[in-house]
Design a protein around this motif. Structure first.
Motif, short mmCIF file in Angstrom:
data_model
loop_
_atom_site.label_atom_id
_atom_site.label_comp_id
_atom_site.label_asym_id
_atom_site.label_seq_id
_atom_site.Cartn_x
_atom_site.Cartn_y
_atom_site.Cartn_z
N LYS A 1 0.94 -1.19 0.16
CA LYS A 1 0.11 -0.04 -0.08
C LYS A 1 0.82 1.43 -0.07
CE LYS A 1 -4.09 -2.13 2.32
NZ LYS A 1 -4.76 -2.02 3.62
N ASP A 2 2.07 1.07 0.49
CA ASP A 2 2.95 2.21 0.50
C ASP A 2 3.63 2.62 -0.69
OD1 ASP A 2 4.81 0.56 0.63
OD2 ASP A 2 5.57 0.81 2.59
N GLY A 3 3.39 1.96 -1.79
CA GLY A 3 3.98 1.77 -2.88
C GLY A 3 5.22 0.99 -3.44
N ARG A 4 5.78 0.37 -2.31
CA ARG A 4 6.84 -0.55 -2.59
C ARG A 4 6.30 -1.80 -3.76
NH1 ARG A 4 8.64 -2.20 2.99
NH2 ARG A 4 6.62 -1.66 3.63
N GLN A 5 6.81 -2.27 -4.46
CA GLN A 5 6.64 -3.41 -5.34
C GLN A 5 7.83 -4.40 -5.38
OE1 GLN A 5 5.63 -1.89 -9.14
NE2 GLN A 5 3.87 -0.64 -8.40
N LEU A 6 7.31 -5.70 -5.53
CA LEU A 6 8.46 -6.94 -5.54
C LEU A 6 7.91 -7.74 -6.72
CD1 LEU A 6 11.16 -7.88 -4.58
CD2 LEU A 6 9.91 -8.98 -2.84
N GLN A 7 8.47 -8.03 -7.67
CA GLN A 7 8.26 -8.96 -8.63
C GLN A 7 8.66 -10.31 -8.00
OE1 GLN A 7 6.37 -8.98 -11.24
NE2 GLN A 7 7.78 -9.04 -13.09
N LEU A 8 7.59 -11.25 -7.95
CA LEU A 8 8.10 -12.66 -7.36
C LEU A 8 7.88 -13.62 -8.65
CD1 LEU A 8 5.41 -12.89 -4.62
CD2 LEU A 8 7.54 -11.99 -4.61
N HIS A 9 8.93 -14.42 -8.63
CA HIS A 9 9.25 -15.21 -9.96
C HIS A 9 8.80 -16.73 -9.53
CE1 HIS A 9 11.27 -12.01 -12.10
NE2 HIS A 9 11.60 -11.75 -10.85
N GLU A 10 8.87 -17.19 -8.33
CA GLU A 10 8.69 -18.53 -7.91
C GLU A 10 8.10 -18.54 -6.69
OE1 GLU A 10 12.57 -19.85 -8.67
OE2 GLU A 10 13.28 -18.97 -6.87
N PRO A 11 7.57 -19.89 -6.25
CA PRO A 11 6.98 -20.00 -4.89
C PRO A 11 7.73 -19.54 -3.87
CG PRO A 11 6.24 -21.76 -6.03
CD PRO A 11 7.12 -21.01 -7.05
N GLY A 12 9.25 -20.00 -3.79
CA GLY A 12 10.04 -19.33 -2.91
C GLY A 12 10.34 -17.86 -2.58
N ASP A 13 10.02 -17.36 -3.62
CA ASP A 13 9.81 -15.71 -3.56
C ASP A 13 8.58 -15.34 -2.72
OD1 ASP A 13 12.11 -15.69 -5.53
OD2 ASP A 13 10.94 -15.02 -7.06
N LEU A 14 7.76 -15.95 -2.72
CA LEU A 14 6.70 -15.56 -1.99
C LEU A 14 6.89 -16.00 -0.90
CD1 LEU A 14 3.67 -14.86 -1.51
CD2 LEU A 14 2.97 -17.28 -2.06
N VAL A 15 7.31 -17.03 -0.35
CA VAL A 15 7.91 -17.22 1.17
C VAL A 15 8.73 -16.24 1.79
CG1 VAL A 15 8.99 -19.23 2.68
CG2 VAL A 15 7.50 -20.06 0.79
N THR A 16 9.65 -15.91 0.79
CA THR A 16 10.77 -14.78 1.08
C THR A 16 9.88 -13.46 1.68
OG1 THR A 16 12.71 -15.86 0.00
CG2 THR A 16 12.94 -13.61 0.92
N ALA A 17 9.22 -13.24 0.63
CA ALA A 17 8.41 -12.02 0.74
C ALA A 17 7.47 -12.08 2.14
CB ALA A 17 7.82 -11.75 -0.40
N TRP A 18 6.76 -13.17 2.33
CA TRP A 18 5.79 -13.20 3.50
C TRP A 18 6.84 -13.02 4.78
CZ3 TRP A 18 0.58 -13.90 3.55
CH2 TRP A 18 0.15 -14.38 4.49
N VAL A 19 7.77 -13.97 5.01
CA VAL A 19 8.43 -13.89 6.29
C VAL A 19 9.04 -12.51 6.46
CG1 VAL A 19 8.81 -16.30 6.28
CG2 VAL A 19 10.69 -14.89 5.40
N ILE A 20 9.25 -11.84 5.69
CA ILE A 20 10.44 -10.51 5.67
C ILE A 20 9.21 -9.53 5.79
CG2 ILE A 20 11.59 -8.84 4.55
CD1 ILE A 20 13.32 -11.03 3.35
N PHE A 21 8.03 -9.54 5.12
CA PHE A 21 7.32 -8.24 5.02
C PHE A 21 6.05 -8.28 6.32
CE2 PHE A 21 8.06 -7.70 0.41
CZ PHE A 21 9.17 -6.32 0.59
N PHE A 22 5.62 -9.68 6.28
CA PHE A 22 4.43 -9.81 7.13
C PHE A 22 4.64 -10.60 8.33
CE2 PHE A 22 2.95 -10.48 2.50
CZ PHE A 22 2.74 -9.12 2.53
N ARG A 23 5.63 -11.49 8.43
CA ARG A 23 6.15 -11.97 9.76
C ARG A 23 7.42 -11.24 10.50
NH1 ARG A 23 8.25 -18.04 9.27
NH2 ARG A 23 6.30 -18.19 8.51
N GLU A 24 7.83 -10.24 9.76
CA GLU A 24 9.05 -9.41 10.18
C GLU A 24 10.16 -10.17 10.81
OE1 GLU A 24 7.97 -5.62 11.60
OE2 GLU A 24 6.15 -5.33 10.46
#
Length: 261
Positions: free
Chosen positions: A52-75
């Motif tokens: 929502k703050d404008g940051r964008q990240l292109q995910l290319h595979e399921p592993g990218d989703l896991v990485t993004a999840w634990v960094i952004f949402f699990r912190e």
């Protein structure tokens, strides 16, 4: 039986509720991302994650989703807002770099990723978010000794590529530097935060980094891997003056640890 199955699934995921709430707070894509992360559906890749703050990240595979999840949402990685100098070792496609940029608004970040294709995606992430002035990207591995190393090629997820001792025809050559040499090269007399996610290389890297170099680092956030027991690594860091603030074990000999001076 289907109702019981749904109930069991809901109970199994109750511990993820804070992460789901964080996902909902940070992105309008939260229903789709949550369902994909919990295994209820699949994303179509490449997938552009928009916060929502404008940051964008292109995910290319399921592993990218896991990485993004634990960094952004699990912190999983803690970043103090006061940090001004951050090295992102094992930057991958740039998820932690984006997290650190938002968490520490005055920080400059040195993002290190050795594998060529992944480094290209990191570069695109920085450009897509217009952060070239705050992020210095380097196609580089951290290692005990300077020189050319080899990294596993072939059909692997980007977060599973490791340095190898004996190269095969599919492996690629990458530049490696010790931590102290990199800090000296970049003119970093001190470093507020070192983040490491380097697939087991944290053991030889930190065990062979001199105390004088480690003492230039204010805080360390790292994922440790089952390449070796964590105890010698933790003891080495504590002996150099760090104190262990938090250790979240993921499974045997693997977890996320935070150290501070």
């Amino acid at each position: 039986m289907p109702d019981l199955d749904r109930l069991k699934s809901a109970i199994d995921h109750l511990d993820r509720a804070p992460e789901v709430l964080a996902c909902r707070r940070l992105t309008r894509q939260w229903p789709l991302l949550t369902a994909a992360y919990l295994g209820a559906r699949e994303l179509s890749y490449p997938f552009l994650l928009r916060l929502k703050d404008g940051r964008q990240l292109q995910l290319h595979e399921p592993g990218d989703l896991v990485t993004a999840w634990v960094i952004f949402f699990r912190e999983e990685y803690r970043v103090d807002s006061s940090c001004q100098t951050i090295v992102d070792g094992g930057a991958n496609i740039g998820a932690f770099t984006l997290h650190a940029l938002a968490s520490a608004p005055r920080a400059k970040i040195w993002a290190l990723e050795p594998f060529p294709e992944t480094y290209h995606q990191l570069d695109l992430t920085i450009a897509r978010n217009n952060q070239m002035s705050r992020v210095s990207a380097h196609q580089l591995a951290l290692a005990p000794e300077a020189g050319t190393r080899h990294m596993a090629g072939g059909d692997l997820p980007s977060h599973k590529r490791v340095l190898v001792e004996e190269a095969s025809s599919q492996d690629v050559s990458v530049e490696a530097l010790p931590l102290g040499e990199f800090l000296d090269r970049e003119g970093l007399e001190t470093l507020d935060l070192l983040k490491l996610d380097i697939e087991g290389e944290e053991h030889p890297l930190l065990l062979n980094t001199p105390d004088a170099v480690l003492q230039r680092i204010g805080a360390l956030a790292m994922e440790y891997h089952p390449r070796a027991p964590k105890e010698p690594l933790f003891e080495r860091l504590i002996a150099s003056g760090f104190r262990l603030e938090h250790d979240r074990e993921i499974n045997e000999a693997c977890g996320i640890a935070h150290f501070r001076r």
